[in-house]
Design a protein around this motif. Structure first.
Motif, PDB file in Angstrom:
ATOM      1  N   LEU A 251      12.813  59.923  74.704  1.00  0.00           N
ATOM      2  CA  LEU A 251      12.433  59.893  76.113  1.00  0.00           C
ATOM      3  C   LEU A 251      12.245  61.291  76.697  1.00  0.00           C
ATOM      4  CD1 LEU A 251      14.718  57.023  77.440  1.00  0.00           C
ATOM      5  CD2 LEU A 251      12.232  56.996  77.271  1.00  0.00           C
ATOM      6  N   TYR A 252      13.137  62.215  76.347  1.00  0.00           N
ATOM      7  CA  TYR A 252      13.045  63.558  76.914  1.00  0.00           C
ATOM      8  C   TYR A 252      11.778  64.278  76.472  1.00  0.00           C
ATOM      9  CZ  TYR A 252      17.783  63.231  78.739  1.00  0.00           C
ATOM     10  OH  TYR A 252      18.888  62.849  79.451  1.00  0.00           O
ATOM     11  N   ASP A 253      11.229  63.885  75.328  1.00  0.00           N
ATOM     12  CA  ASP A 253      10.013  64.534  74.816  1.00  0.00           C
ATOM     13  C   ASP A 253       8.766  64.114  75.582  1.00  0.00           C
ATOM     14  OD1 ASP A 253      11.568  65.735  72.826  1.00  0.00           O
ATOM     15  OD2 ASP A 253      11.266  64.053  71.443  1.00  0.00           O
ATOM     16  N   VAL A 254       8.832  62.969  76.258  1.00  0.00           N
ATOM     17  CA  VAL A 254       7.634  62.443  76.933  1.00  0.00           C
ATOM     18  C   VAL A 254       7.820  62.350  78.447  1.00  0.00           C
ATOM     19  CG1 VAL A 254       6.869  61.160  74.898  1.00  0.00           C
ATOM     20  CG2 VAL A 254       8.391  60.051  76.550  1.00  0.00           C
ATOM     21  N   ALA A 255       8.925  62.848  78.962  1.00  0.00           N
ATOM     22  CA  ALA A 255       9.199  62.743  80.394  1.00  0.00           C
ATOM     23  C   ALA A 255       8.299  63.687  81.191  1.00  0.00           C
ATOM     24  CB  ALA A 255      10.663  63.059  80.670  1.00  0.00           C
ATOM     25  N   LEU A 256       7.812  63.192  82.341  1.00  0.00           N
ATOM     26  CA  LEU A 256       6.911  63.949  83.203  1.00  0.00           C
ATOM     27  C   LEU A 256       7.478  64.028  84.616  1.00  0.00           C
ATOM     28  CD1 LEU A 256       3.523  62.243  82.205  1.00  0.00           C
ATOM     29  CD2 LEU A 256       4.476  64.359  81.256  1.00  0.00           C
ATOM     30  N   THR A 257       7.008  64.997  85.365  1.00  0.00           N
ATOM     31  CA  THR A 257       7.288  65.087  86.800  1.00  0.00           C
ATOM     32  C   THR A 257       5.986  64.831  87.555  1.00  0.00           C
ATOM     33  OG1 THR A 257       6.865  67.467  86.828  1.00  0.00           O
ATOM     34  CG2 THR A 257       9.141  66.763  86.437  1.00  0.00           C
ATOM     35  N   SER A 258       6.086  64.692  88.851  1.00  0.00           N
ATOM     36  CA  SER A 258       4.905  64.353  89.652  1.00  0.00           C
ATOM     37  C   SER A 258       3.840  65.442  89.644  1.00  0.00           C
ATOM     38  CB  SER A 258       5.318  64.058  91.101  1.00  0.00           C
ATOM     39  OG  SER A 258       6.102  62.893  91.163  1.00  0.00           O
ATOM     40  N   ASP A 259       4.223  66.657  89.275  1.00  0.00           N
ATOM     41  CA  ASP A 259       3.236  67.736  89.227  1.00  0.00           C
ATOM     42  C   ASP A 259       2.897  68.166  87.799  1.00  0.00           C
ATOM     43  OD1 ASP A 259       5.654  68.906  88.620  1.00  0.00           O
ATOM     44  OD2 ASP A 259       5.503  70.527  90.089  1.00  0.00           O
ATOM     45  N   SER A 260       3.255  67.333  86.803  1.00  0.00           N
ATOM     46  CA  SER A 260       2.901  67.633  85.419  1.00  0.00           C
ATOM     47  C   SER A 260       1.378  67.639  85.247  1.00  0.00           C
ATOM     48  CB  SER A 260       3.509  66.596  84.464  1.00  0.00           C
ATOM     49  OG  SER A 260       4.917  66.698  84.434  1.00  0.00           O
ATOM     50  N   ASN A 261       0.916  68.372  84.275  1.00  0.00           N
ATOM     51  CA  ASN A 261      -0.522  68.477  84.026  1.00  0.00           C
ATOM     52  C   ASN A 261      -1.155  67.109  83.786  1.00  0.00           C
ATOM     53  OD1 ASN A 261      -3.066  69.907  83.244  1.00  0.00           O
ATOM     54  ND2 ASN A 261      -2.557  69.064  81.234  1.00  0.00           N
ATOM     55  N   GLU A 262      -0.443  66.246  83.055  1.00  0.00           N
ATOM     56  CA  GLU A 262      -0.982  64.911  82.761  1.00  0.00           C
ATOM     57  C   GLU A 262      -1.199  64.093  84.041  1.00  0.00           C
ATOM     58  OE1 GLU A 262       1.433  66.273  79.215  1.00  0.00           O
ATOM     59  OE2 GLU A 262       1.644  66.289  81.399  1.00  0.00           O
ATOM     60  N   ILE A 263      -0.264  64.209  84.970  1.00  0.00           N
ATOM     61  CA  ILE A 263      -0.400  63.503  86.249  1.00  0.00           C
ATOM     62  C   ILE A 263      -1.559  64.082  87.048  1.00  0.00           C
ATOM     63  CG2 ILE A 263       0.733  62.905  88.412  1.00  0.00           C
ATOM     64  CD1 ILE A 263       1.887  61.504  85.926  1.00  0.00           C
TER      65      ILE A 263
ATOM     66  N   ILE B 174      -1.374  56.433  92.447  1.00  0.00           N
ATOM     67  CA  ILE B 174      -2.212  57.565  92.847  1.00  0.00           C
ATOM     68  C   ILE B 174      -3.357  57.009  93.677  1.00  0.00           C
ATOM     69  CG2 ILE B 174      -3.798  59.346  92.017  1.00  0.00           C
ATOM     70  CD1 ILE B 174      -1.904  59.783  89.661  1.00  0.00           C
ATOM     71  N   ASN B 175      -3.517  57.561  94.857  1.00  0.00           N
ATOM     72  CA  ASN B 175      -4.518  57.087  95.807  1.00  0.00           C
ATOM     73  C   ASN B 175      -5.323  58.276  96.315  1.00  0.00           C
ATOM     74  OD1 ASN B 175      -5.975  55.580  97.618  1.00  0.00           O
ATOM     75  ND2 ASN B 175      -4.284  55.256  99.044  1.00  0.00           N
ATOM     76  N   ASP B 176      -6.649  58.191  96.196  1.00  0.00           N
ATOM     77  CA  ASP B 176      -7.534  59.252  96.676  1.00  0.00           C
ATOM     78  C   ASP B 176      -7.165  60.612  96.073  1.00  0.00           C
ATOM     79  OD1 ASP B 176      -9.693  60.281  98.124  1.00  0.00           O
ATOM     80  OD2 ASP B 176      -8.434  60.775  99.850  1.00  0.00           O
ATOM     81  N   GLY B 177      -6.805  60.584  94.798  1.00  0.00           N
ATOM     82  CA  GLY B 177      -6.535  61.827  94.090  1.00  0.00           C
ATOM     83  C   GLY B 177      -5.174  62.436  94.345  1.00  0.00           C
ATOM     84  N   LYS B 178      -4.288  61.717  95.022  1.00  0.00           N
ATOM     85  CA  LYS B 178      -2.962  62.250  95.325  1.00  0.00           C
ATOM     86  C   LYS B 178      -1.877  61.238  94.927  1.00  0.00           C
ATOM     87  CE  LYS B 178      -4.679  64.853  99.319  1.00  0.00           C
ATOM     88  NZ  LYS B 178      -4.585  65.035 100.797  1.00  0.00           N
ATOM     89  N   VAL B 179      -0.704  61.760  94.557  1.00  0.00           N
ATOM     90  CA  VAL B 179       0.432  60.885  94.271  1.00  0.00           C
ATOM     91  C   VAL B 179       0.891  60.271  95.589  1.00  0.00           C
ATOM     92  CG1 VAL B 179       2.794  60.761  93.416  1.00  0.00           C
ATOM     93  CG2 VAL B 179       1.144  62.252  92.276  1.00  0.00           C
ATOM     94  N   ALA B 180       0.747  58.942  95.693  1.00  0.00           N
ATOM     95  CA  ALA B 180       1.077  58.253  96.933  1.00  0.00           C
ATOM     96  C   ALA B 180       2.500  57.712  96.915  1.00  0.00           C
ATOM     97  CB  ALA B 180       0.096  57.107  97.172  1.00  0.00           C
ATOM     98  N   SER B 181       2.975  57.288  95.754  1.00  0.00           N
ATOM     99  CA  SER B 181       4.304  56.672  95.678  1.00  0.00           C
ATOM    100  C   SER B 181       4.814  56.694  94.246  1.00  0.00           C
ATOM    101  CB  SER B 181       4.241  55.227  96.191  1.00  0.00           C
ATOM    102  OG  SER B 181       5.514  54.616  96.178  1.00  0.00           O
ATOM    103  N   VAL B 182       6.119  56.849  94.103  1.00  0.00           N
ATOM    104  CA  VAL B 182       6.797  56.724  92.813  1.00  0.00           C
ATOM    105  C   VAL B 182       7.960  55.751  92.998  1.00  0.00           C
ATOM    106  CG1 VAL B 182       8.111  57.888  91.010  1.00  0.00           C
ATOM    107  CG2 VAL B 182       6.162  59.056  92.067  1.00  0.00           C
ATOM    108  N   GLN B 183       7.993  54.739  92.142  1.00  0.00           N
ATOM    109  CA  GLN B 183       9.078  53.756  92.181  1.00  0.00           C
ATOM    110  C   GLN B 183       9.875  53.813  90.893  1.00  0.00           C
ATOM    111  OE1 GLN B 183      10.109  51.388  94.677  1.00  0.00           O
ATOM    112  NE2 GLN B 183      11.838  51.328  93.254  1.00  0.00           N
ATOM    113  N   ARG B 184      11.162  54.091  91.001  1.00  0.00           N
ATOM    114  CA  ARG B 184      12.039  54.103  89.830  1.00  0.00           C
ATOM    115  C   ARG B 184      12.634  52.720  89.601  1.00  0.00           C
ATOM    116  NH1 ARG B 184      15.068  59.822  91.465  1.00  0.00           N
ATOM    117  NH2 ARG B 184      13.434  61.200  90.606  1.00  0.00           N
TER     118      ARG B 184
END
Length: 280
Positions: A52-64, A98-108
């Motif tokens: 899990l730690y190898d694939v974990a991302l944050t909201s500003d990660s390049n992939e996001i 993601i809405n209109d190119g921006k992170v709109a919500s994150v649900q854990r």
């Protein structure tokens, strides 16, 4: 609003491959869907355990950021599942809109699944809040798999006026043994929430086999009268599209005003009594 459900088979542990597939599906459905929904952990696959730690991302990660760029260019909102890196090395099973190119919500995920063949409780931290997000004319809420089996969470979402309940799922065949049909269970749960709360319910499950766990798909969108309006085939990758309308939500809620008529103070009184009980 036009909504699409993308029943995919994520490549285990390969974010790059899953990211490319997701953006390709978005591009293929440009102009056909305002919102495209992918399953739980669609960027990574499910049974990751110590990886899990190898694939974990944050909201500003390049992939996001790549998904944000695609959302803006294509003109499409997207919901997907990923492994989130929280503070203090906490890891969450999360969903992102993601809405209109921006992170709109994150649900854990609030209740990581820890029964049957599932062992999420060993690896994931627990989310603490039900979030809602406006999209088009709908108030949406993302809940992840087992969270939909905790009736208090959809009930909270309903009190926040949710008109589109989005369930991101990773449900395999035989996950609870041979005597219980998860597929039938999900359909029952989805129809119940749609009918009782007068909302659309989108249940999006994955397909494919991972570490001898076979996922069956059978994703669907259910209208506020509890009727299935679109459904993906059993066991096959598929994208299905439909249109949803808030007028139908208003119509059924006038006929069956469940949330309007609940006295929350009565409910909270009993919840406090239950919470204060001492069990021996």
């Amino acid at each position: 609003m036009k909504i699409g459900i993308a029943q995919v088979a994520p490549v285990f542990g390969n974010i790059d491959a899953n990211l490319v597939e997701m953006i390709n599906i978005m591009q293929k459905n440009k102009g056909k869907a305002d919102l495209l929904v992918f399953p739980e952990l669609s960027l990574t696959g499910y049974d990751l355990k110590s990886r899990l730690y190898d694939v974990a991302l944050t909201s500003d990660s390049n992939e996001i950021m790549q998904v944000c760029k695609a959302s803006k260019e294509i003109g499409m909102s997207v919901v997907f599942g990923f492994v989130e890196q929280g503070k203090g090395d906490q890891i969450y099973n999360s969903a992102m809109m993601i809405n209109d190119g921006k992170v709109a919500s994150v649900q854990r995920k609030i209740y990581p699944t820890n029964y049957g063949v599932f062992e999420e409780g060993k690896y994931f931290s627990m989310g603490r809040k039900v979030n809602v997000q406006q999209i088009d004319s709908f108030t949406s809420c993302m809940l992840i798999c087992n969270d939909l089996w905790q009736p208090s969470l959809p009930h909270i979402a309903a009190h926040h006026h949710t008109s589109l309940l989005i369930g991101l799922i990773n449900s395999p065949e035989g996950g609870l043994g041979s005597q219980y049909s998860s597929s039938e269970g999900w359909e029952t749960v989805g129809k119940f929430y749609a009918g009782i709360y007068g909302c659309y319910v989108a249940l999006v499950n994955r397909v494919g086999t991972e570490n001898e766990i076979a996922f069956y798909g059978n994703s669907k969108v259910i209208d506020p009268y509890g009727q299935i309006i679109v459904q993906c085939p059993y066991g096959e990758s598929s994208v299905q599209l439909c249109e949803i309308d808030t007028r139908l939500v208003r119509e059924i809620r006038k006929l069956l005003p469940v949330i309007r008529d609940e006295d929350v103070h009565v409910t909270m009184k009993h919840y406090h009594e239950i919470a204060d009980q001492k069990f021996i």
